[in-house]
Scaffold this motif. Structure first.
Motif, mmCIF file in Angstrom:
data_model
loop_
_atom_site.group_PDB
_atom_site.id
_atom_site.type_symbol
_atom_site.label_atom_id
_atom_site.label_comp_id
_atom_site.label_asym_id
_atom_site.label_seq_id
_atom_site.Cartn_x
_atom_site.Cartn_y
_atom_site.Cartn_z
ATOM 1 N N CYS A 173 -1.154 2.331 9.605
ATOM 2 C CA CYS A 173 -2.456 2.856 10.042
ATOM 3 C C CYS A 173 -3.326 1.784 10.681
ATOM 4 O O CYS A 173 -4.326 2.087 11.326
ATOM 5 C CB CYS A 173 -3.199 3.475 8.866
ATOM 6 S SG CYS A 173 -3.683 2.260 7.621
ATOM 7 N N CYS A 210 0.838 -1.203 0.000
ATOM 8 C CA CYS A 210 0.000 0.000 0.000
ATOM 9 C C CYS A 210 0.870 1.248 0.000
ATOM 10 O O CYS A 210 1.820 1.353 0.772
ATOM 11 C CB CYS A 210 -0.914 0.011 1.229
ATOM 12 S SG CYS A 210 -2.001 1.455 1.278
ATOM 13 N N ARG A 225 -8.794 -2.172 -1.374
ATOM 14 C CA ARG A 225 -8.550 -0.787 -1.790
ATOM 15 C C ARG A 225 -7.768 -0.744 -3.100
ATOM 16 O O ARG A 225 -8.073 0.045 -3.995
ATOM 17 C CB ARG A 225 -7.753 -0.041 -0.711
ATOM 18 C CG ARG A 225 -8.578 0.351 0.495
ATOM 19 C CD ARG A 225 -7.896 1.412 1.336
ATOM 20 N NE ARG A 225 -6.549 1.088 1.751
ATOM 21 C CZ ARG A 225 -6.028 1.400 2.939
ATOM 22 N NH1 ARG A 225 -6.759 2.032 3.832
ATOM 23 N NH2 ARG A 225 -4.787 1.102 3.228
ATOM 24 N N CYS A 227 3.547 0.507 2.965
ATOM 25 C CA CYS A 227 3.471 -0.657 3.840
ATOM 26 C C CYS A 227 3.335 -1.938 3.018
ATOM 27 O O CYS A 227 2.787 -1.923 1.919
ATOM 28 C CB CYS A 227 2.255 -0.541 4.752
ATOM 29 S SG CYS A 227 2.287 0.939 5.771
ATOM 30 N N CYS A 231 -0.562 6.416 1.636
ATOM 31 C CA CYS A 231 -0.175 7.582 2.432
ATOM 32 C C CYS A 231 1.308 7.494 2.768
ATOM 33 O O CYS A 231 1.937 6.465 2.531
ATOM 34 C CB CYS A 231 -1.034 7.700 3.697
ATOM 35 S SG CYS A 231 -0.456 6.712 5.081
HETATM 36 FE FE1 SF4 Z 1 -1.479 2.305 3.293
HETATM 37 FE FE2 SF4 Z 1 -2.140 2.581 5.888
HETATM 38 FE FE3 SF4 Z 1 0.397 2.073 5.156
HETATM 39 FE FE4 SF4 Z 1 -0.694 4.467 4.664
HETATM 40 S S1 SF4 Z 1 -0.288 3.566 6.658
HETATM 41 S S2 SF4 Z 1 0.558 3.258 3.240
HETATM 42 S S3 SF4 Z 1 -2.792 3.873 4.173
HETATM 43 S S4 SF4 Z 1 -1.384 0.730 4.892
#
Ligand code: SF4
Ligand code: XCC
Length: 624
Positions: free
Chosen positions: A72, A50, A82, A58, A53
């Protein structure tokens, strides 16, 4: 790095010959770059990375160790859903923005700002207007067209107004969507909402995100794509059956060769007109060419093939190889599926790449900005550039493989119905009698991870053997055309029942129904058949497949097919396997909710069996 042999790369002789030439000419192709990129990142493959953000990026471990959540707190299910949601948003946006460009073209005509563009199928314009509740009584047709333009633009807006063509959807299907809360509202709204939902801290329930993915894809299929198809017919004519030819052999050694590539016929139709201008021909001859030869690639090729019978040089994986012939003066592109590498491959020869859309520019290509007002002049300018380029061709490096294959094209629903005598009844009779056991839409792309067109062709051959009528769109068309399956004679390869029907009608067992946005024609046909029988689309013996898909758009198409009730085969999975929840939903859970789901199978023979089984099950359900 793994290295594939030429025999592993493609089933085609024209492809293999050009791959050998590419090696000799030291041209890098898509397969070389795939080799370099292999193996790919496991996290990305599984959909478990992901970048939404900067607390991240991550990665979630598929092994279930302590790295089970992003910074998060999002788990693998949420991240996979997502990612899939954003993936299909890209596809739906592409089709739908293309649709919007078609409406803008129609709007420009209505406002008298469209140079020599005109409405070529006024009958269809009036029919569609009437279908959408716009009265034509006692009105100028330009007035009607103006109201239709407004109506179509409103389909994109954010009010809770239905997407216009939902009126075509069978009642039972509408109720399923309403119950699940996935009836699409404005096209842009659903796409934007997905971007919102997938921001950190919004929709954190994988199933909920996946249902919205279905909704936004429905807005593509029954909205953006369907509008693109119908407005293109209004602008450039509704396709009728005609003959053409396919493979790299359509290039001509003594002619100026121009290829059109991309998706939107607004540019390619003008190139077609300019190429047929006697003044251009005279100029070409003056420069020593025998003539000007226009051929298509990918979907803009499909658009010109369906309406004008312009021959098809190749599909997605043939686009670089077309340049390797050394015989292409110029490729004019609009947007989508145009490999950026064409600029580099072109520079190894004398081939110019011309971009036309301000939203799709390529570093190193020449840009000739197209508008509705200057379309004709720009098209002429581009054709002139190609003619000038002819002198730069090195005849010693020219190698055009093989002989083209004949094919039939142009099977819009209107053409199909008129061939059947104006009603779908004979088709339904043939289905009831079991002569045609069912219908399969084979759609989509090529993917260098798979042997070029092997699955596309094998699946079609297997299905027609089983008396399943095949409808082809997109890059599959070129594959099946090259295999000779778009000829009436291919009835000999079909099962007895299907062969008989094809011989009666003089049509092939595989019907070319258009480009990728024209998958909406298949939706419309399904709706028509379901309404005629008073059933849901999911009750019909109809299936779909994208055997060699690669793109976000193809994923959106697959998703709207499933959400519309059509069981859909994919030759390779999307990047969702990192989530058990999402994978199970796609491969079975959706069947309970929507009456259809995905099936992933790499082997096309096995896939044909699975699709035929599904068709048998649906036939039984209908008491056939
Ligand atoms: Fe994705 Fe959450 Fe990691 Fe941000 S903190 S990159 S939204 S998994
Ligand atoms: Fe693109 Fe439409 Fe796929 Fe071909 S089939 S590679 S999406 S051109 Ni649409």
């Amino acid at each position: 790095m793994t290295k594939r042999t030429i025999a592993e790369k493609t089933i085609w002789e024209d492809g293999a010959q050009m791959l050998r030439k590419a090696e000799k000419d030291e041209v890098e192709t898509v397969w070389d770059r795939l080799d370099i990129q292999t193996p790919s990142c496991t996290f990305c493959d599984l959909g478990l990375s992901c970048r939404n953000c900067v607390m991240g990026p991550c990665r979630i471990s598929p092994k279930g160790d302590k790295r089970s959540r992003g910074v998060c707190g999002a788990d693998g299910d949420v991240i996979v859903a997502r990612n899939f949601g954003r993936f299909v948003s890209g596809g739906a946006a592409a089709h739908s923005d293309h649709g919007r460009d078609c409406i803008e073209a129609l709007a420009a005509i209505v406002e008298g700002k469209a140079g020599d563009y005109a409405i070529r199928d006024e009958g269809k314009m009036l029919r569609i207007a009437a279908e959408l509740g716009i009265s034509g009584d006692g009105r100028e047709s330009s007035d009607v067209a103006r109201e239709l333009v407004d109506k179509f633009f409103n389909n994109y807006a954010c009010r809770n107004e239905d997407v216009s063509f939902l009126g075509r959807v069978p009642e039972k299907r509408r109720r399923i969507w309403d119950k699940l809360g996935i009836t699409p509202r404005g096209i842009d709204r659903e796409i934007v909402e997905m971007m919102h939902r997938t921001h950190m801290g919004v929709d954190n329930d994988a199933a909920n995100t996946m249902l919205h993915a279905a909704r936004l894809c429905l807005a593509d299929g029954w909205g953006g794509s369907m509008i693109a198809t119908e407005v293109s017919d209004i602008l450039f004519g509704t396709p009728t059956p005609k003959k053409s030819r396919v493979n790299l052999g359509v290039l001509k050694k003594d002619d100026v060769n121009i290829l059109v590539h991309g998706h939107n016929p607004v540019v390619s139709e003008k190139i077609f007109a300019a190429v047929n201008d006697p003044a251009m021909l005279a100029l070409a001859q003056e420069k020593g060419a025998a003539g000007i030869n226009l051929a298509g690639l990918c979907c803009t090729g499909n658009e010109l093939l369906m309406r004008q019978g312009v021959p098809m040089a190749g599909n997605h994986l043939m686009s670089e190889l077309a340049i390797v012939t050394g015989a292409v003066e110029l490729i004019v592109v609009d947007y989508q599926c145009i490999m950026p590498s064409l600029v580099q491959v072109g520079s190894c020869y004398h081939t110019k790449i011309i971009t036309t859309a301000d939203k799709a520019r390529f570093t190193g290509a020449e840009h000739v900005a197209f508008t509705m007002e200057n379309g004709r002049q720009q098209a002429e300018k581009i054709v002139r550039m190609a003619i000038e380029g002819f002198a730069g061709r090195d005849m010693e490096r020219v190698e055009i493989p093989g002989e083209p294959v004949e094919m039939m094209t142009g099977f819009s629903n209107e053409a199909l119905l008129s061939a059947l005598g104006g009603t779908p009844a004979p088709l339904l009779e043939a289905i009831k009698a079991g002569k045609i056991r069912g219908v399969a839409g084979i759609v989509g792309c090529n993917n260098p991870k798979l042997k070029h067109d092997h699955c596309n062709v094998t699946l079609a051959r297997e299905l027609i053997k089983k008396d399943i009528l095949v409808l082809a769109t997109g890059c599959v068309t070129t594959a099946l055309g090259k295999a000779g399956l778009l000829q009436a004679e291919a009835a000999d390869q079909a099962g007895e029942g299907l062969a008989e029907i094809c011989r009666d009608l003089g049509v092939p067992p595989v019907l070319h129904v258009g480009s990728c946005v024209d998958n909406s024609r298949i939706l419309q046909l399904c709706a028509l058949l379901a309404n005629e029988l008073g059933v849901d689309i999911s009750d019909l013996p109809v299936v779909a497949s994208a055997p060699e898909w690669y793109s976000e758009k193809a994923a959106a198409i697959g998703t709207y097919a499933v959400a519309s009730g059509i069981y859909t085969h994919l030759g390779l999975p999307p990047n969702i396997l990192g989530s058990k929840t999402v994978t199970e939903l796609a491969l079975s859970g959706l069947d309970d909710l929507l009456g259809a789901c995905f099936v992933v199978e790499a082997d096309p023979v096995k896939a044909a069996e699975l699709l035929a089984e599904r068709i048998s099950m649906k036939r039984k359900g209908l008491g056939l």
